[in-house]
Design a protein around this motif. Structure first.
Motif, PDB file in Angstrom:
ATOM      1  N   LEU A 303       0.828  -1.205   0.000  1.00 32.08           N
ATOM      2  CA  LEU A 303       0.000   0.000   0.000  1.00 32.08           C
ATOM      3  C   LEU A 303       0.860   1.253   0.000  1.00 32.08           C
ATOM      4  O   LEU A 303       0.572   2.228  -0.709  1.00 32.08           O
ATOM      5  N   ARG A 304       1.938   1.235   0.777  1.00 36.41           N
ATOM      6  CA  ARG A 304       2.808   2.419   0.850  1.00 36.41           C
ATOM      7  C   ARG A 304       3.635   2.595  -0.421  1.00 36.41           C
ATOM      8  O   ARG A 304       4.181   3.679  -0.661  1.00 36.41           O
ATOM      9  N   ALA A 305       3.709   1.555  -1.244  1.00 37.50           N
ATOM     10  CA  ALA A 305       4.458   1.647  -2.500  1.00 37.50           C
ATOM     11  C   ALA A 305       3.621   2.221  -3.635  1.00 37.50           C
ATOM     12  O   ALA A 305       4.159   2.545  -4.694  1.00 37.50           O
ATOM     13  N   ILE A 306       2.313   2.357  -3.430  1.00 41.56           N
ATOM     14  CA  ILE A 306       1.416   2.835  -4.485  1.00 41.56           C
ATOM     15  C   ILE A 306       1.320   4.358  -4.419  1.00 41.56           C
ATOM     16  O   ILE A 306       0.833   4.912  -3.425  1.00 41.56           O
ATOM     17  N   PRO A 307       1.760   5.061  -5.445  1.00 42.65           N
ATOM     18  CA  PRO A 307       1.695   6.525  -5.421  1.00 42.65           C
ATOM     19  C   PRO A 307       0.241   7.015  -5.485  1.00 42.65           C
ATOM     20  O   PRO A 307      -0.622   6.362  -6.084  1.00 42.65           O
ATOM     21  N   GLY A 308      -0.006   8.146  -4.832  1.00 50.62           N
ATOM     22  CA  GLY A 308      -1.320   8.757  -4.875  1.00 50.62           C
ATOM     23  C   GLY A 308      -2.232   8.359  -3.737  1.00 50.62           C
ATOM     24  O   GLY A 308      -3.204   9.065  -3.434  1.00 50.62           O
ATOM     25  N   LEU A 309      -1.955   7.225  -3.087  1.00 50.49           N
ATOM     26  CA  LEU A 309      -2.817   6.776  -1.996  1.00 50.49           C
ATOM     27  C   LEU A 309      -2.617   7.627  -0.749  1.00 50.49           C
ATOM     28  O   LEU A 309      -1.480   7.970  -0.383  1.00 50.49           O
ATOM     29  N   THR A 310      -3.704   7.963  -0.093  1.00 51.87           N
ATOM     30  CA  THR A 310      -3.655   8.490   1.263  1.00 51.87           C
ATOM     31  C   THR A 310      -4.032   7.332   2.179  1.00 51.87           C
ATOM     32  O   THR A 310      -5.193   6.915   2.236  1.00 51.87           O
ATOM     33  N   PHE A 311      -3.039   6.767   2.840  1.00 48.02           N
ATOM     34  CA  PHE A 311      -3.216   5.532   3.601  1.00 48.02           C
ATOM     35  C   PHE A 311      -3.268   5.855   5.089  1.00 48.02           C
ATOM     36  O   PHE A 311      -2.291   6.322   5.678  1.00 48.02           O
ATOM     37  N   THR A 312      -4.427   5.619   5.694  1.00 43.79           N
ATOM     38  CA  THR A 312      -4.602   5.787   7.135  1.00 43.79           C
ATOM     39  C   THR A 312      -4.568   4.405   7.772  1.00 43.79           C
ATOM     40  O   THR A 312      -5.501   3.614   7.608  1.00 43.79           O
ATOM     41  N   ASP A 313      -3.498   4.126   8.465  1.00 42.21           N
ATOM     42  CA  ASP A 313      -3.332   2.794   9.039  1.00 42.21           C
ATOM     43  C   ASP A 313      -3.929   2.740  10.445  1.00 42.21           C
ATOM     44  O   ASP A 313      -4.095   3.766  11.117  1.00 42.21           O
ATOM     45  N   VAL A 314      -4.245   1.541  10.878  1.00 38.59           N
ATOM     46  CA  VAL A 314      -4.695   1.277  12.232  1.00 38.59           C
ATOM     47  C   VAL A 314      -3.744   0.239  12.809  1.00 38.59           C
ATOM     48  O   VAL A 314      -3.351  -0.699  12.127  1.00 38.59           O
ATOM     49  N   ASP A 315      -3.373   0.404  14.042  1.00 34.18           N
ATOM     50  CA  ASP A 315      -2.441  -0.526  14.675  1.00 34.18           C
ATOM     51  C   ASP A 315      -2.901  -1.964  14.469  1.00 34.18           C
ATOM     52  O   ASP A 315      -4.064  -2.298  14.692  1.00 34.18           O
ATOM     53  N   ARG A 316      -1.982  -2.829  14.058  1.00 37.41           N
ATOM     54  CA  ARG A 316      -2.356  -4.205  13.713  1.00 37.41           C
ATOM     55  C   ARG A 316      -2.890  -4.966  14.922  1.00 37.41           C
ATOM     56  O   ARG A 316      -3.709  -5.876  14.784  1.00 37.41           O
ATOM     57  N   VAL A 317      -2.440  -4.608  16.123  1.00 36.91           N
ATOM     58  CA  VAL A 317      -2.929  -5.293  17.321  1.00 36.91           C
ATOM     59  C   VAL A 317      -4.358  -4.857  17.628  1.00 36.91           C
ATOM     60  O   VAL A 317      -5.199  -5.665  18.022  1.00 36.91           O
ATOM     61  N   THR A 318      -4.649  -3.570  17.425  1.00 31.34           N
ATOM     62  CA  THR A 318      -6.025  -3.108  17.577  1.00 31.34           C
ATOM     63  C   THR A 318      -6.945  -3.914  16.668  1.00 31.34           C
ATOM     64  O   THR A 318      -8.090  -4.234  17.024  1.00 31.34           O
ATOM     65  N   GLN A 319      -6.448  -4.257  15.490  1.00 27.91           N
ATOM     66  CA  GLN A 319      -7.271  -4.973  14.527  1.00 27.91           C
ATOM     67  C   GLN A 319      -7.458  -6.452  14.877  1.00 27.91           C
ATOM     68  O   GLN A 319      -8.143  -7.170  14.137  1.00 27.91           O
ATOM     69  N   TRP A 320      -6.906  -6.895  15.988  1.00 27.48           N
ATOM     70  CA  TRP A 320      -7.227  -8.244  16.441  1.00 27.48           C
ATOM     71  C   TRP A 320      -8.737  -8.387  16.655  1.00 27.48           C
ATOM     72  O   TRP A 320      -9.280  -9.479  16.561  1.00 27.48           O
TER      73      TRP A 320
END
Length: 394
Positions: A303-320
């Motif tokens: 995802l971070r390699a794709i130009p133009g994206l605005t990527f809002t991440d969520v902590d992976r542990v929260t996503q448990w």
């Protein structure tokens, strides 16, 4: 009590008492079913408490088989349990709730205790050699998604495409194949691919699962296959956990997760995303990647390699605690419960103000897409997004 029930209780009694004695019940709050139903009979602690009751002769599997439907197999409860968090330190015991649920379902089927939708689904899967994810699903059309791609049959490396992607989300395997071709990565397809058998195993139809697994392994052997690429996390679980259990030392096939392979190809410069994709996205960690297999870095790399994206991440542990509700056979027996879980997941994405939720699991994308329409949030597969930036989108 039937002898099979006694053997089951004996096998799982230690796991049951290690859960039932602690009383903390942290697992309930990360369980996607508990989050939307608050039904204690459908909680991970109840699944273990049933074993205690069976050992004491108070219950039989026929009394509680329907309760074990209410599990997506996500594994969040195992991660949150102190038995797992403190393994080697205090409890010295790994919780295996997912395996317990599968074993209870298999016990029920062995005693002719069936869930109606699961029985119909597996009977039709047996007839078609593929899950009935669409009316068109069947052996004669399993490679239709690859039309025009001129892919070889057999070889040392083949791509296995799960039923949902092969018949319903056909743009996903087409995107994967085009990206691998772009990178010059050589692969073929199976001669006669059947369903992996994982869904049958999850619903308790273990004999059918083993039979399908035997067919697929024999097909790989006959074609000289040494390496199997999988784009679906459910297949990855089946090939790395169930097949080794079925075949033991005779199973020496290397299983490669496509999302990890693509991340490697991007790192090596064999694939370079260059077309901007103007979207505001967040990522949905598929349960069987993040929680079950600990795969969370590579999707974010892509995802971070794709130009133009605005990527809002969520902590992976929260996503448990996040789940689509699309696993463990739940959408087949209780689609309304899957819909509630997917709606809850979309609500969490909406709170971030994004317009797109990206997943890397075809099985999560159908229920999430249906829930997303109500909140004007698109659900897009990671592979399709990456293929768009590479200029090879289907």
């Amino acid at each position: 009590m039937p002898d099979a029930d006694k053997r089951f209780a004996e096998e799982w009694r230690d796991a049951a008492y290690n859960c039932f004695s602690s009383g903390h019940k942290f697992c309930r709050e990360v369980c996607p079913v508990m989050q939307v139903t608050r039904n204690e009979s459908w909680s991970p602690t109840a699944f273990h408490a049933n074993v205690v009751a069976m050992e004491k002769g108070e219950l039989e599997i026929s009394d509680v088989a329907a309760d074990y439907v209410n599990c997506t197999g996500c594994g969040a409860c195992e991660l949150r349990c102190p038995n797992s968090l403190f393994t080697g330190d205090f409890y010295r015991f790994r919780t295996r709730t997912v395996d317990l649920v599968k074993a209870a379902r298999a016990l029920a089927v062995s005693q002719d205790v069936h869930q109606d939708a699961w029985r119909r689904w597996n009977a039709e899967t047996d007839e078609r050699s593929h899950e009935p994810v669409t009316e068109a699903a069947g052996q004669e059309r399993v490679r239709d998604w690859a039309e025009g791609l001129e892919l070889a049959i057999g070889g040392e490396t083949i791509l296995f495409v799960d039923c949902e992607a092969a018949f319903h989300r056909t743009s996903v395997p087409r995107a994967v194949a085009r990206m691998l071709n772009l990178a010059g990565y050589k692969f073929g397809l199976m001669n006669e691919q059947w369903c992996c058998g994982g869904p049958a195993a999850e619903m308790g139809y273990e004999e059918q699962a083993r039979r399908f697994a035997r067919h697929n392994l024999d097909d790989w052997r006959a074609s000289g296959v040494r390496r199997v690429l999988v784009l679906d996390p459910h297949d990855y679980i089946t090939f790395t956990e169930d097949y080794p259990k079925y075949f033991g030392d005779d199973y020496d096939i290397e299983i490669v997760l496509v999302v990890e392979l693509l991340a490697e190809l991007v790192r090596e410069g064999r694939l370079t995303p260059h077309i901007p994709v103007e979207r505001s996205v967040t990522y949905h960690d598929p349960c069987r990647l993040n929680k079950r297999k600990g795969v969370w870095r590579e999707p974010r790399e892509l995802l971070r390699a794709i130009p133009g994206l605005t990527f809002t991440d969520v902590d992976r542990v929260t996503q448990w605690s996040y789940c689509s509700g699309g696993g463990g056979g739940l959408p087949i027996e209780k689609p309304e419960l899957t819909a509630r879980i997917s709606a809850s997941r979309i609500d969490k994405a909406a709170e971030l103000g994004v317009d797109t939720l990206v997943s890397a699991c075809p099985w999560s994308e159908r229920p999430l897409s249906e829930a997303g329409r109500a909140r004007s949030i698109d659900v897009v597969d990671l592979f399709e997004l990456l293929a768009t930036s590479l200029g090879v989108a289907p």
